[in-house]
Structures are given as C-alpha cells and as structure tokens.
Design a protein around this motif. Structure first.
Motif, mmCIF file in Angstrom:
data_model
loop_
_atom_site.group_PDB
_atom_site.id
_atom_site.type_symbol
_atom_site.label_atom_id
_atom_site.label_comp_id
_atom_site.label_asym_id
_atom_site.label_seq_id
_atom_site.Cartn_x
_atom_site.Cartn_y
_atom_site.Cartn_z
ATOM 1 N N GLY A 258 -9.852 1.041 3.737
ATOM 2 C CA GLY A 258 -8.550 1.041 3.790
ATOM 3 C C GLY A 258 -7.802 -0.360 3.950
ATOM 4 N N ALA A 259 -8.692 -1.507 4.213
ATOM 5 C CA ALA A 259 -8.294 -2.873 4.150
ATOM 6 C C ALA A 259 -7.924 -3.175 2.532
ATOM 7 N N MET A 260 -8.563 -2.523 1.703
ATOM 8 C CA MET A 260 -8.525 -2.894 0.354
ATOM 9 C C MET A 260 -7.023 -2.430 -0.214
ATOM 10 N N TYR A 261 -6.876 -1.122 0.083
ATOM 11 C CA TYR A 261 -5.475 -0.605 -0.258
ATOM 12 C C TYR A 261 -4.444 -1.270 0.431
ATOM 13 N N ARG A 262 -4.737 -1.736 1.828
ATOM 14 C CA ARG A 262 -3.749 -2.604 2.415
ATOM 15 C C ARG A 262 -3.457 -4.000 1.973
ATOM 16 N N ALA A 263 -4.471 -4.471 1.406
ATOM 17 C CA ALA A 263 -4.526 -5.967 0.797
ATOM 18 C C ALA A 263 -3.728 -5.778 -0.263
ATOM 19 N N LEU A 264 -3.727 -4.998 -1.232
ATOM 20 C CA LEU A 264 -3.291 -4.817 -2.487
ATOM 21 C C LEU A 264 -1.688 -4.373 -2.103
ATOM 22 N N THR A 265 -1.173 -3.863 -1.180
ATOM 23 C CA THR A 265 0.272 -3.535 -0.786
ATOM 24 C C THR A 265 0.614 -4.871 -0.341
ATOM 25 N N TRP A 266 -0.137 -5.591 0.505
ATOM 26 C CA TRP A 266 0.480 -6.821 0.936
ATOM 27 C C TRP A 266 0.838 -7.867 -0.404
ATOM 28 N N TRP A 267 -0.076 -7.820 -1.527
ATOM 29 C CA TRP A 267 0.237 -8.549 -2.564
ATOM 30 C C TRP A 267 1.351 -8.002 -3.287
ATOM 31 N N LEU A 268 1.581 -6.780 -3.153
ATOM 32 C CA LEU A 268 2.609 -6.286 -4.169
ATOM 33 C C LEU A 268 3.807 -6.573 -3.470
ATOM 34 N N LEU A 269 3.995 -6.411 -2.227
ATOM 35 C CA LEU A 269 5.403 -6.688 -1.325
ATOM 36 C C LEU A 269 5.497 -8.335 -1.416
ATOM 37 N N ASN A 270 4.496 -8.981 -1.364
ATOM 38 C CA ASN A 270 4.814 -10.560 -1.451
ATOM 39 C C ASN A 270 5.165 -11.114 -2.897
ATOM 40 N N ASN A 271 4.842 -10.096 -3.795
ATOM 41 C CA ASN A 271 5.098 -10.577 -5.305
ATOM 42 C C ASN A 271 6.489 -9.921 -5.991
ATOM 43 N N GLY A 272 7.161 -9.353 -5.092
ATOM 44 C CA GLY A 272 8.480 -8.726 -5.312
ATOM 45 C C GLY A 272 8.027 -7.334 -6.223
ATOM 46 N N VAL A 273 6.959 -6.555 -5.898
ATOM 47 C CA VAL A 273 7.068 -5.499 -6.895
ATOM 48 C C VAL A 273 7.556 -4.112 -5.948
ATOM 49 N N PRO B 122 -2.325 -10.385 7.849
ATOM 50 C CA PRO B 122 -1.034 -9.704 7.576
ATOM 51 C C PRO B 122 -1.237 -8.217 7.068
ATOM 52 N N ILE B 123 -2.592 -7.836 6.657
ATOM 53 C CA ILE B 123 -2.462 -6.565 6.110
ATOM 54 C C ILE B 123 -2.441 -5.528 7.481
ATOM 55 N N ARG B 124 -2.250 -6.032 8.764
ATOM 56 C CA ARG B 124 -2.241 -4.873 9.793
ATOM 57 C C ARG B 124 -0.639 -4.928 9.995
ATOM 58 N N THR B 125 0.367 -5.505 9.582
ATOM 59 C CA THR B 125 1.600 -5.565 9.870
ATOM 60 C C THR B 125 2.264 -4.169 9.930
ATOM 61 N N ALA B 126 3.348 -3.869 10.502
ATOM 62 C CA ALA B 126 3.940 -2.719 10.422
ATOM 63 C C ALA B 126 4.635 -2.354 8.997
ATOM 64 N N GLU B 127 5.075 -3.454 8.427
ATOM 65 C CA GLU B 127 5.375 -3.530 6.789
ATOM 66 C C GLU B 127 4.658 -2.940 6.101
ATOM 67 N N VAL B 128 3.481 -3.350 5.858
ATOM 68 C CA VAL B 128 2.088 -3.007 5.152
ATOM 69 C C VAL B 128 1.895 -1.599 5.372
ATOM 70 N N THR B 129 1.718 -1.311 6.958
ATOM 71 C CA THR B 129 1.354 -0.155 7.068
ATOM 72 C C THR B 129 2.355 0.982 6.694
ATOM 73 N N ALA B 130 3.637 0.735 6.527
ATOM 74 C CA ALA B 130 4.540 1.826 6.441
ATOM 75 C C ALA B 130 4.454 1.962 4.904
ATOM 76 N N LYS B 131 3.834 1.094 3.960
ATOM 77 C CA LYS B 131 3.943 1.257 2.485
ATOM 78 C C LYS B 131 2.904 1.553 1.955
ATOM 79 N N VAL B 132 1.657 1.490 2.756
ATOM 80 C CA VAL B 132 0.456 1.521 2.037
ATOM 81 C C VAL B 132 0.003 2.849 1.351
#
Ligand code: DC
Length: 228
Positions: free
Chosen positions: A36-51, A89-99
């Motif tokens: 799950g942390a891996m899916y969250r990490a990728l989500t974090w990167w996408l959000l941070n890179n404007g995807v 950062p992968i445990r924030t509400a924003e990442v959790t909502a988008k993962v």
C-alpha cells in the motif's frame, strides 16, 4: 525456518494488516513489504508533479518515471521515491483520498507488481507481503495466504485511534474515517486486481481479537504450512 517463505496478507483498510504483518515478519525473522505504501508513494509523486490523478491515461503515461523503492526490514521499513524518504507525506489526507484512483490503473499495477516480486525475491529468508492482491495476483503460490477482515465499526475505530495518536484534529479524523469506507468500495469494485480473498486463503476476523491473538494465529498457520 528453512527456505524462502512468502506470507500473503490481504484485507481492507483498518483490518489490522500492517500491524499484524509487521509483527508476524518479526516473529518469523522474515522481511516485510507494505505494498500500500508503494501505491501511496507513486500517488504522492504524481500529485507533486502536476499529473491529474483522475486521468487514467495521464497516470499510465507517467507511472514509470519515478523510482519507487520499499525497504523490507521489518524493524524499520522504508519507502522512497527517487531516493527521497516519503514515509510521512504518503499518509496525508490528500494522498489517502487519491490513492484508489491511481491503484485502479492497470499500468500502475503492472509496474508495482514487478517491483514487489523483485523485493520478495531479494529477501533471504522470505517475506510477509501485505496489500489487496497479494494472494490473488502477486504471489499466487505463497506459502500461506491470510485474508484479514473486521467489522466496519472496528475498522473505523482503529483508524480513528491511529490518527488521534498522531495528533490529527477531530475534523480530519471524521473525514478520513468516511474516506476509508469510500476507498474500500473503490478498491473492491475496480476491474484490475480488486481486493478479494484468494480461494486458498484463510480468513481471520480481527474485530474481537487482540493483536497477539491474530499474530499467533497467522504464525501458527505459516508454521503448519512450512512443515506440511
Ligand atoms: O494499505 P493502504 O491503505 O496503505 O493502501 C493504500 C491504497 O493502495 C488502497 O486504497 C488500495 C491500494 N492498494 C492496492 O490497490 N493494492 C495493494 N496491493 C495495496 C494497496
């Protein structure tokens, strides 16, 4: 215990998967992989890179750009993206909502599953891997498969207690508890590798069990399978 062992642990959010998996890995001297942390990490990167994470094509095109790496030491699991520690950062509400949206994209799953299998192969004694599709897709020949469940009330209460322990405010606790229900529905209803119990998995309802009781049960099952 001899030979590499793979323990596949699946279940919904709040079923106790992470805590149980880590404790089992510790007891058996195995590695621990939090997928799950891996899916969250990728989500974090996408959000941070404007995807736009709700655009499946954009996610599919970008998902092989960052290097997502999960360290498998049960005493101190790590998660990095391009070498940067993202465990906070992968445990924030924003990442959790988008993962869930990101995890539903087949190209994302193909990429992360490959990394997950490579991580398991690199674990000298074997690994306890937790997620949603460990027993069904990633490790179909696992030594032991466990499907953890818990009543919705027990899951919501656990997640709320975890958040409060981190000092999260009550409004965020309530929002994230509602998010848990939506996320489970999305994870169970998606087309690509939905959350599901493998036919040969043992189901354990953790609602009324202590952590030690669940861990004893899983460790017992693994020992039984190894000596069979
Ligand atoms: O276990 P978790 O809550 O950290 O997982 C985050 C999300 O990743 C969850 O909404 C479902 C998804 N996930 C998945 O689709 N497959 C996995 N093997 C692990 C997690």
């Amino acid at each position: 215990m001899t030979g590499p062992v793979v323990v596949a642990i699946d279940g919904p959010a709040g079923s106790g998967k992470s805590t149980v998996s880590r404790a089992v890995a510790h007891r058996l001297g195995l590695g621990f992989l939090d997928t799950g942390a891996m899916y969250r990490a990728l989500t974090w990167w996408l959000l941070n890179n404007g995807v736009d994470v709700d655009d499946a094509d954009a996610v599919a095109n970008a998902c092989d750009k960052p290097a997502v790496l999960a360290g498998i030491d049960a005493d101190g699991p790590t998660i990095t993206v391009d070498g940067v520690d993202v465990s906070g950062p992968i445990r924030t509400a924003e990442v959790t909502a988008k993962v869930s949206a990101v995890a539903a994209v087949p190209e994302v799953r193909a990429r992360l599953v490959e990394i997950q299998r490579a991580s398991a192969a690199a674990a000298p004694q074997g690994i306890v891997a937790e997620g949603r599709d460990m027993g069904t897709v990633v490790f179909p020949r696992a030594t032991a498969k466990v499907f953890l469940t818990a009543s919705p009330a027990a899951r919501a209460a656990r997640r709320a207690a975890e958040l409060r322990a981190k000092g999260v405010d009550e409004e965020t606790v309530r929002r994230m508890a509602g998010d848990l229900v939506r996320r489970d529905a999305a994870d169970s209803g998606r087309a690509a590798s939905p959350l599901a119990k493998a036919a040969d998995a043992v189901e354990v309802d953790t609602s009324d069990l202590s952590l030690d009781e669940v861990v004893d049960r899983v460790v017992g099952l693994v020992r039984e399978r190894v000596s069979a």
